[in-house]
Design a protein around this motif. Structure first.
Motif, PDB file in Angstrom:
ATOM      1  N   ALA A  50      -1.278   0.892  -1.675  1.00  0.00           N
ATOM      2  CA  ALA A  50      -0.567  -0.188  -0.982  1.00  0.00           C
ATOM      3  C   ALA A  50       0.322   0.372   0.123  1.00  0.00           C
ATOM      4  N   ALA A  51       0.953   1.523  -0.134  1.00  0.00           N
ATOM      5  CA  ALA A  51       1.814   2.139   0.875  1.00  0.00           C
ATOM      6  C   ALA A  51       0.996   2.571   2.087  1.00  0.00           C
ATOM      7  N   ASP A  52      -0.205   3.112   1.844  1.00  0.00           N
ATOM      8  CA  ASP A  52      -1.074   3.535   2.946  1.00  0.00           C
ATOM      9  C   ASP A  52      -1.484   2.346   3.803  1.00  0.00           C
ATOM     10  N   LEU A  53      -1.828   1.224   3.149  1.00  0.00           N
ATOM     11  CA  LEU A  53      -2.220   0.025   3.890  1.00  0.00           C
ATOM     12  C   LEU A  53      -1.052  -0.520   4.702  1.00  0.00           C
ATOM     13  N   GLU A  54       0.153  -0.464   4.125  1.00  0.00           N
ATOM     14  CA  GLU A  54       1.332  -0.956   4.834  1.00  0.00           C
ATOM     15  C   GLU A  54       1.636  -0.072   6.041  1.00  0.00           C
ATOM     16  N   ASP A  55       1.481   1.238   5.881  1.00  0.00           N
ATOM     17  CA  ASP A  55       1.684   2.156   7.006  1.00  0.00           C
ATOM     18  C   ASP A  55       0.675   1.885   8.116  1.00  0.00           C
ATOM     19  N   ARG A  77       9.394  -9.016  -6.053  1.00  0.00           N
ATOM     20  CA  ARG A  77       8.670 -10.232  -6.446  1.00  0.00           C
ATOM     21  C   ARG A  77       7.317 -10.350  -5.754  1.00  0.00           C
ATOM     22  N   GLU A  78       7.279 -10.132  -4.442  1.00  0.00           N
ATOM     23  CA  GLU A  78       6.083 -10.422  -3.659  1.00  0.00           C
ATOM     24  C   GLU A  78       5.121  -9.252  -3.532  1.00  0.00           C
ATOM     25  N   LYS A  79       5.635  -8.011  -3.698  1.00  0.00           N
ATOM     26  CA  LYS A  79       4.767  -6.850  -3.489  1.00  0.00           C
ATOM     27  C   LYS A  79       4.562  -6.019  -4.750  1.00  0.00           C
ATOM     28  N   ILE A  80       5.654  -5.578  -5.350  1.00  0.00           N
ATOM     29  CA  ILE A  80       5.540  -4.627  -6.457  1.00  0.00           C
ATOM     30  C   ILE A  80       4.924  -5.264  -7.703  1.00  0.00           C
ATOM     31  N   ILE A  81       5.460  -6.395  -8.149  1.00  0.00           N
ATOM     32  CA  ILE A  81       4.979  -7.002  -9.402  1.00  0.00           C
ATOM     33  C   ILE A  81       3.505  -7.398  -9.325  1.00  0.00           C
ATOM     34  N   PRO A  82       3.059  -8.128  -8.301  1.00  0.00           N
ATOM     35  CA  PRO A  82       1.649  -8.528  -8.287  1.00  0.00           C
ATOM     36  C   PRO A  82       0.672  -7.398  -7.974  1.00  0.00           C
ATOM     37  N   HIS A  83       1.136  -6.318  -7.328  1.00  0.00           N
ATOM     38  CA  HIS A  83       0.230  -5.239  -6.912  1.00  0.00           C
ATOM     39  C   HIS A  83       0.720  -3.881  -7.408  1.00  0.00           C
ATOM     40  N   ALA A  84       1.260  -3.850  -8.625  1.00  0.00           N
ATOM     41  CA  ALA A  84       1.923  -2.643  -9.135  1.00  0.00           C
ATOM     42  C   ALA A  84       1.022  -1.413  -9.132  1.00  0.00           C
ATOM     43  N   VAL A  85      -0.234  -1.542  -9.573  1.00  0.00           N
ATOM     44  CA  VAL A  85      -1.102  -0.361  -9.667  1.00  0.00           C
ATOM     45  C   VAL A  85      -1.422   0.191  -8.282  1.00  0.00           C
ATOM     46  N   SER A  86      -1.501  -0.673  -7.266  1.00  0.00           N
ATOM     47  CA  SER A  86      -1.767  -0.210  -5.897  1.00  0.00           C
ATOM     48  C   SER A  86      -0.570   0.551  -5.338  1.00  0.00           C
ATOM     49  N   TRP A  87       0.628   0.165  -5.764  1.00  0.00           N
ATOM     50  CA  TRP A  87       1.815   0.917  -5.349  1.00  0.00           C
ATOM     51  C   TRP A  87       1.929   2.212  -6.142  1.00  0.00           C
ATOM     52  N   TYR A  88       1.500   2.190  -7.399  1.00  0.00           N
ATOM     53  CA  TYR A  88       1.528   3.411  -8.225  1.00  0.00           C
ATOM     54  C   TYR A  88       0.607   4.480  -7.631  1.00  0.00           C
ATOM     55  N   THR A  89      -0.592   4.090  -7.211  1.00  0.00           N
ATOM     56  CA  THR A  89      -1.550   5.048  -6.659  1.00  0.00           C
ATOM     57  C   THR A  89      -1.227   5.428  -5.214  1.00  0.00           C
ATOM     58  N   GLY A  90      -0.384   4.619  -4.551  1.00  0.00           N
ATOM     59  CA  GLY A  90      -0.049   4.876  -3.150  1.00  0.00           C
ATOM     60  C   GLY A  90      -0.936   4.133  -2.182  1.00  0.00           C
TER      61      GLY A  90
END
Length: 357
Positions: free
Chosen positions: A291-296, A276-289
């Motif tokens: 968002a994962a880099d920023l979280e790391d 709800r809070e991460k994947i749906i609103p920022h899906a393309v950033s998770w697709y490209t990776g």
């Protein structure tokens, strides 16, 4: 206990979820009032007068907080509607129903396979998130490639909580076009989860990804020489739609069972809130990776802060030791805080991972 009596349904009817929440709230308020009165009785009259005034200030604060939460919910609902057209545009591009407006999409090279939309968009986005990646097994991936969209919505004005919707293209695994997961909350600010409910998946024959079929040779001397088949549950992302069942009031759990259930419910909610809070609103950033880099990066900064705190604590301990018993100073290793690992670390025995079916 008039407040509690007022919260009960009339006519001896069974308690609804709303009645139960009201009853719990009334009992808590009554207990807090009684405890407060007992404590105030121990104070001097002057201090008691001042504390009573502070309680009135606190009451005014709580009333404002309640109003804030109401306005926050209304504002969130307003912007959720404003997001809808954007999510619709995203769906059209991902599913290949429409090309990006104003952009020239290069034609496929001669002889090359024409790709429609953005293949494996949601599967890739979820696998790039650490919590969700742990829920997805290799056997789940072919089915999740048919996932077209994920949406969320509030349960409604009368209910606290939210619902997730997973929209699938026609696929060989199950008949459902939409799989849902609903989280019913007692309190959304804490948050306190009352229960979760998921769609019953209509699996096609031999395609149930939450089960594996074990074949065993018959014992010597058995009448039949045919292999014995046995169905067992196994790890799968699609277990997400069969959440832990909350026992009724008549059912009692021992302490170990209660702790295991609590842990399973927390991990289940962790997956739902991540979607709800991460994947749906920022899906393309998770697709490209991205968002994962920023979280790391955020995690690395937190770890560095933890290390610095540990070193400061070690220095303080060494200073204390020198004051009491002077001795050579040694360096102590810092301990990094451990990260929650999602449902893979749930209490109790987990179903085996499916290797084949």
């Amino acid at each position: 206990m008039s407040d509690v009596a007022a919260a009960l349904p009339s006519g001896g009817a069974g308690l609804t979820d709303e009645d139960r929440a009201g009853l719990v709230s009334a009992i808590q308020d009554k207990l807090e009032t009684l405890m407060s009165q007992n404590f105030l009785a121990t104070l001097s009259p002057a201090v008691r007068t001042r504390v009573t005034a502070l309680q009135d200030i606190q009451k005014s604060h709580d009333e404002l907080k309640e109003k804030f939460l109401e306005e926050k919910a209304a504002l969130e609902a307003k912007y959720q509607k404003l997001y809808e057209p954007l999510y619709n545009q995203r769906l059209e591009i991902v599913a290949g129903d429409k090309e990006p407006e104003g952009a020239e999409v290069p034609a496929a090279e001669e002889g090359a396979e024409v790709e429609k939309g953005v293949p494996e968009f949601w599967l890739t986005a979820m696998k790039n998130n650490e919590i969700l990646a742990e829920q997805i097994t290799p056997r789940d991936e072919p089915a999740l490639k048919y996932l077209k969209d994920i949406r969320w919505s509030q349960l409604g004005e009368e209910l606290k909580g939210f619902k997730l919707e997973f929209h699938f293209a026609s696929n060989p695994y199950f008949k459902n076009e939409v799989l849902t997961k609903s989280y019913f909350m007692i309190d959304e600010e804490e948050p306190i989860l009352e229960k979760a409910e998921g769609t019953e998946i209509e699996w096609n024959a031999g395609k149930n990804l939450t089960q594996k079929i074990m074949k065993k040779k018959p014992k010597k001397g058995a009448k039949s020489s045919k292999p014995i088949t046995k169905t067992e549950p196994c790890e799968s992302f699609f277990n997400f739609f069969s959440p832990p069942a909350v026992p009724t009031e008549e059912e009692e759990l021992d302490e170990e069972e209660a702790e295991e259930l609590q842990e399973m419910m927390e991990q289940d909610y962790d997956v739902g809130s991540t979607l709800r809070e991460k994947i749906i609103p920022h899906a393309v950033s998770w697709y490209t990776g991205e968002a994962a880099d920023l979280e790391d990066l955020d995690d690395d900064e937190d770890d560095e802060d933890d290390d610095e705190d540990d070193e400061d604590e070690d220095e303080d301990e060494d200073d204390d030791d020198e004051d009491d018993h002077p001795k050579p100073r040694g360096r102590k290793a810092g301990t990094k805080g451990m990260k929650a690992a999602g449902a893979a670390g749930a209490g109790g025995e987990q179903p085996p991972e499916c290797k084949q079916q």
